[in-house]
Design a protein around this motif. Structure first.
Motif, mmCIF file in Angstrom:
data_model
loop_
_atom_site.group_PDB
_atom_site.id
_atom_site.type_symbol
_atom_site.label_atom_id
_atom_site.label_comp_id
_atom_site.label_asym_id
_atom_site.label_seq_id
_atom_site.Cartn_x
_atom_site.Cartn_y
_atom_site.Cartn_z
ATOM 1 N N ASP A 1 56.113 63.189 14.370
ATOM 2 C CA ASP A 1 56.845 63.895 13.321
ATOM 3 C C ASP A 1 56.376 63.390 11.952
ATOM 4 O O ASP A 1 57.178 63.025 11.095
ATOM 5 N N SER A 2 55.060 63.355 11.771
ATOM 6 C CA SER A 2 54.496 62.717 10.581
ATOM 7 C C SER A 2 53.716 63.689 9.693
ATOM 8 O O SER A 2 52.977 63.257 8.812
ATOM 9 N N ALA A 3 53.851 64.995 9.922
ATOM 10 C CA ALA A 3 53.102 65.953 9.100
ATOM 11 C C ALA A 3 53.650 65.964 7.674
ATOM 12 O O ALA A 3 54.837 65.673 7.448
ATOM 13 N N PRO A 4 52.796 66.300 6.685
ATOM 14 C CA PRO A 4 53.293 66.426 5.313
ATOM 15 C C PRO A 4 54.507 67.366 5.257
ATOM 16 O O PRO A 4 54.506 68.434 5.861
ATOM 17 N N ARG A 5 55.511 66.925 4.549
ATOM 18 C CA ARG A 5 56.796 67.644 4.554
ATOM 19 C C ARG A 5 56.841 68.755 3.508
ATOM 20 O O ARG A 5 56.290 68.612 2.408
ATOM 21 N N GLU A 6 57.566 69.805 3.852
ATOM 22 C CA GLU A 6 57.769 70.899 2.904
ATOM 23 C C GLU A 6 58.517 70.393 1.672
ATOM 24 O O GLU A 6 58.269 70.818 0.543
ATOM 25 N N SER A 7 59.404 69.446 1.923
ATOM 26 C CA SER A 7 60.212 68.905 0.830
ATOM 27 C C SER A 7 59.417 67.966 -0.080
ATOM 28 O O SER A 7 59.899 67.551 -1.125
ATOM 29 N N SER A 8 58.198 67.638 0.333
ATOM 30 C CA SER A 8 57.437 66.654 -0.437
ATOM 31 C C SER A 8 57.025 67.214 -1.787
ATOM 32 O O SER A 8 56.770 68.406 -1.933
ATOM 33 N N ASN A 9 56.906 66.289 -2.727
ATOM 34 C CA ASN A 9 56.405 66.659 -4.054
ATOM 35 C C ASN A 9 54.888 66.880 -4.002
ATOM 36 O O ASN A 9 54.301 67.432 -4.916
ATOM 37 N N ALA A 10 54.269 66.430 -2.918
ATOM 38 C CA ALA A 10 52.809 66.510 -2.782
ATOM 39 C C ALA A 10 52.426 67.736 -1.958
ATOM 40 O O ALA A 10 53.274 68.343 -1.311
ATOM 41 N N PRO A 11 51.148 68.115 -1.967
ATOM 42 C CA PRO A 11 50.714 69.263 -1.166
ATOM 43 C C PRO A 11 50.983 69.060 0.316
ATOM 44 O O PRO A 11 51.067 67.917 0.780
ATOM 45 N N ARG A 12 51.038 70.161 1.069
ATOM 46 C CA ARG A 12 51.296 70.060 2.509
ATOM 47 C C ARG A 12 50.005 69.871 3.310
ATOM 48 O O ARG A 12 49.877 70.350 4.430
ATOM 49 N N ASN A 13 49.049 69.254 2.704
ATOM 50 C CA ASN A 13 47.827 68.909 3.432
ATOM 51 C C ASN A 13 47.334 67.574 2.862
ATOM 52 O O ASN A 13 47.881 67.066 1.894
ATOM 53 N N LYS A 14 46.307 67.034 3.509
ATOM 54 C CA LYS A 14 45.834 65.701 3.108
ATOM 55 C C LYS A 14 44.457 65.774 2.456
ATOM 56 O O LYS A 14 43.685 64.811 2.496
ATOM 57 N N LYS A 15 44.171 66.948 1.843
ATOM 58 C CA LYS A 15 42.810 67.171 1.355
ATOM 59 C C LYS A 15 42.427 66.355 0.129
ATOM 60 O O LYS A 15 41.248 66.289 -0.207
ATOM 61 N N THR A 16 43.400 65.755 -0.572
ATOM 62 C CA THR A 16 42.991 64.940 -1.721
ATOM 63 C C THR A 16 42.574 63.527 -1.311
ATOM 64 O O THR A 16 42.105 62.761 -2.145
ATOM 65 N N TYR A 17 42.762 63.191 -0.026
ATOM 66 C CA TYR A 17 42.248 61.873 0.400
ATOM 67 C C TYR A 17 41.374 61.939 1.647
ATOM 68 O O TYR A 17 40.385 61.226 1.716
ATOM 69 N N GLN A 18 41.700 62.783 2.613
ATOM 70 C CA GLN A 18 40.804 62.919 3.764
ATOM 71 C C GLN A 18 39.627 63.816 3.378
ATOM 72 O O GLN A 18 39.720 64.635 2.469
ATOM 73 N N MET A 19 38.508 63.677 4.091
ATOM 74 C CA MET A 19 37.276 64.337 3.665
ATOM 75 C C MET A 19 37.237 65.821 4.012
ATOM 76 O O MET A 19 37.841 66.281 4.967
ATOM 77 N N ASP A 20 36.445 66.534 3.227
ATOM 78 C CA ASP A 20 36.234 67.968 3.429
ATOM 79 C C ASP A 20 35.310 68.171 4.632
ATOM 80 O O ASP A 20 34.191 67.639 4.653
ATOM 81 N N PRO A 21 35.760 68.930 5.641
ATOM 82 C CA PRO A 21 34.916 69.145 6.828
ATOM 83 C C PRO A 21 33.559 69.772 6.509
ATOM 84 O O PRO A 21 32.653 69.742 7.339
ATOM 85 N N ALA A 22 33.399 70.299 5.316
ATOM 86 C CA ALA A 22 32.109 70.885 4.944
ATOM 87 C C ALA A 22 31.060 69.829 4.607
ATOM 88 O O ALA A 22 29.884 70.150 4.482
ATOM 89 N N ASN A 23 31.491 68.580 4.453
ATOM 90 C CA ASN A 23 30.581 67.570 3.896
ATOM 91 C C ASN A 23 30.067 66.572 4.923
ATOM 92 O O ASN A 23 30.839 66.085 5.746
ATOM 93 N N SER A 24 28.774 66.264 4.799
ATOM 94 C CA SER A 24 28.256 65.182 5.629
ATOM 95 C C SER A 24 27.624 64.062 4.804
ATOM 96 O O SER A 24 27.784 62.891 5.131
ATOM 97 N N ARG A 25 26.965 64.388 3.690
ATOM 98 C CA ARG A 25 26.424 63.327 2.818
ATOM 99 C C ARG A 25 27.536 62.388 2.365
ATOM 100 O O ARG A 25 27.354 61.183 2.252
ATOM 101 N N GLU A 26 28.693 62.993 2.117
ATOM 102 C CA GLU A 26 29.817 62.211 1.616
ATOM 103 C C GLU A 26 30.194 61.079 2.589
ATOM 104 O O GLU A 26 30.696 60.026 2.160
#
Ligand code: PBG
Length: 416
Positions: free
Chosen positions: A296-321
Motif C-alpha cells: 500500500d505504498s503507491a503515491p497518494r492522491e492526497s499527496s501534494n506531490a505528483p502521483r508518479n515517481k518520475k522526478t527521481y526514478q529514471m525515464d525508461p527511454a534513457n540508457s546513457r543516463e
C-alpha cells in the motif's frame, strides 16, 4: 552480397568454389570447397519439388536426391557443404553442459520478502504465491530458503497507516518492524545475509520515496520531492538498520548523493563493513504495480506531490543516463550496483556490465513475477522452464545476483 543462384550448385560437377563471386560475404566464403579429388554428383536440372504436403508424401520428402538443390554425398544423401556445424556442440546434454557459458545457482539469488505486524499471513492478490508474512512466518520462510541454498534475503515492511508521516520518521525507529526482524533473523541465521531497503515510501503518508515539500514549486505545480532533507532521513534509516545487524543496505530511493552520504554515516558510526548495494539504474516503471499493492505504498492522491515517481526514478527511454548514475555510485563507494526492473532492461545490465567491474544485481520485479504467474495460471507458459530461462538471461546479460520472488522455488528446482 553476391547472390548465387541455386543452379550454380547443381549444374554439372563442381570441383571447387573458385568460380563464384569474389565478394567476401559471398556464399563461397562460408562454404568449404569440395575436395578436388572427389567428384560430387548432383542431380541436375530437375525443377525443385514444391514442399506441399498435399503434393508430396513423407517418403518423397525423405528421398534427398529428389530436391535437386543440394550436393549428394557418397552415401547418396543430401549434403550441405558446411564444415563448421555449431550443432555438433549441442548434440547431447553432456556436451551442452560442458560448453554452457552461464549457470545460475541458489547462491546468486536474493529473496525479497514482505512482512507486516498483523497476526496472520495475508496473500497478495496480484502476486500469487506471495504473502505479507507475520514475523514468525518470515523467519520460517528464510530458514526454508536457506536450507535450499538461498543465502540472501531482502525485507520490505508494510507499515500501519497511523505510523506514516511525510518525514517518515518511523523508518529509523530502532524498535520498528524491520530492525526487530533483522535482529531476530541474524540471531537465528547468522550465515544468512540480511539486506534492507533504504527508502521512505513504506513509511510515507504521501507514498513517495522522499519527503514532499508543501510548496507548489515542483513538477506540474505540485510539491517537490526534497532531495537533501530526504538523504538525511535515509542516513538515519540505514544507520538504524546497520545497528540492528543488517549486512547490506540497499538504497532504492534514487535521491542524488545518497550513496556517499550513507557511506559516510555508516563509516562514522563504525559500520565500515556494512555493504551498500545501490539501486543505481532504477526506472520509473509500471512493473512495480503489484509491489505497491503489497505494501500500500503507491503515491497518494492526497499527496501534494505528483502521483508518479518520475522526478527521481529514471525515464525508461534513457540508457546513457544509467552510466551517469553508475559513475556516481561507484565514486560514492557503492559495493554493488542494481538495475531495476529486470527483463525489459537487459540492455542496461549489459551496458553497466561493460562500464564497471563491480558486481551487478538485477531485480526481477513484482510486475514481471505477476505476468509470469498470470500466464502460468492460464496454462500458457511452463512455469519452471520460463522462470529458469529468465534467471539465466539475467546472468547472460551480465548480472551476478538476481532479486526474485521466485528465489525459493527456483532454488528448489535447482536442487532437484
Ligand atoms: C521502494 C521500492 C519499490 C520496489 C523496491 N523498492 C517500489 C517503488 O519504487 O515504487 C519495487 C520492487 C518490485 O516491484 O518488485 N522504493
Amino acid at each position: 552480397m553476391a547472390f548465387v543462384a541455386p543452379g550454380a550448385f547443381v549444374r554439372g560437377t563442381r570441383t571447387n568454389g573458385a568460380a563464384r563471386s569474389g565478394s567476401c560475404l559471398s556464399h563461397s566464403a562460408f562454404t568449404a570447397p569440395a575436395l578436388p579429388s572427389r567428384r560430387v554428383s548432383v542431380r541436375a536440372q530437375t525443377p525443385p519439388a514444391r514442399l506441399s504436403m498435399a503434393a508430396t508424401s513423407a517418403r518423397d520428402l525423405a528421398a534427398p536426391a529428389r530436391s535437386g538443390l543440394l550436393a549428394i554425398n557418397e552415401e547418396g544423401g543430401v549434403h550441405v557443404q558446411q564444415r563448421a556445424r555449431p550443432r555438433r556442440n549441442r548434440k547431447s546434454e553432456g556436451l551442452r553442459s560442458m560448453v554452457r557459458e552461464n549457470v545460475v545457482t541458489p547462491a546468486n539469488l536474493i529473496y525479497p520478502l514482505f512482512v507486516h505486524t498483523e497476526a496472520e499471513n495475508v496473500p497478495i492478490p496480484s502476486m500469487p504465491g506471495c504473502v505479507r508474512h507475520t514475523v514468525d512466518s518470515v523467519v520460517r520462510e528464510v530458514g526454508e530458503a536457506r536450507a535450499l541454498g538461498v543465502r540472501s534475503v531482502i525485507l520490505f515492511p508494510k507499515i500501519p497507516e497511523e505510523l506514516k508521516t511525510n518525514a517518515a520518521d518511523e523508518c529509523y525507529n530502532p524498535s520498528g518492524l524491520v530492525p526487530t526482524l533483522v535482529a531476530t533473523l541474524k540471531a537465528k541465521y547468522p550465515d544468512v545475509a540480511v539486506w534492507t531497503d533504504v527508502a521512505l515510501d513504506p513509511y510515507s503518508d504521501q507514498g513517495h520515496d522522499g519527503m514532499v515539500s508543501d510548496d507548489k514549486r515542483g513538477d506540474g505545480g505540485c510539491g517537490r520531492i526534497m532531495n537533501d532533507e530526504t538523504v538525511e532521513q535515509l542516513c538515519r534509516q540505514a544507520l538504524c538498520q546497520a545497528r540492528a545487524g543488517a549486512d547490506v543496505v540497499a538504497p532504492s530511493d534514487m535521491m542524488d548523493g545518497r550513496v556517499g552520504a550513507i557511506r559516510d554515516a555508516l563509516d562514522g558510526a563504525g559500520f565500515t563493513d556494512v555493504s551498500i548495494v545501490s539501486y543505481t539504474a532504477k526506472y520509473a516503471s509500471a512493473f512495480y504495480g503489484p509491489f505497491r499493492d503489497a505494501l500500500d505504498s503507491a503515491p497518494r492522491e492526497s499527496s501534494n506531490a505528483p502521483r508518479n515517481k518520475k522526478t527521481y526514478q529514471m525515464d525508461p527511454a534513457n540508457s546513457r543516463e544509467a552510466l551517469i548514475e553508475a559513475a556516481l555510485d561507484v565514486a560514492e563507494g557503492a559495493d554493488m550496483l542494481m538495475i531495476k526492473p529486470g527483463m525489459p532492461y537487459l540492455d542496461i545490465i549489459r551496458r553497466l556490465r561493460e562500464a564497471t567491474d563491480l558486481p551487478l544485481a538485477a531485480y526481477h520485479v513484482s510486475g514481471e513475477y505477476a505476468m509470469m504467474k498470470a500466464a502460468v495460471e492460464r496454462g500458457w507458459l511452463d512455469e519452471r522452464e520460463a522462470v529458469m530461462e529468465s534467471l539465466l538471461c539475467f546472468k547472460r546479460a551480465g548480472a551476478d545476483a538476481i532479486l526474485t520472488y521466485y528465489a525459493k522455488q527456483a532454488a528448489e528446482w535447482m536442487n532437484e
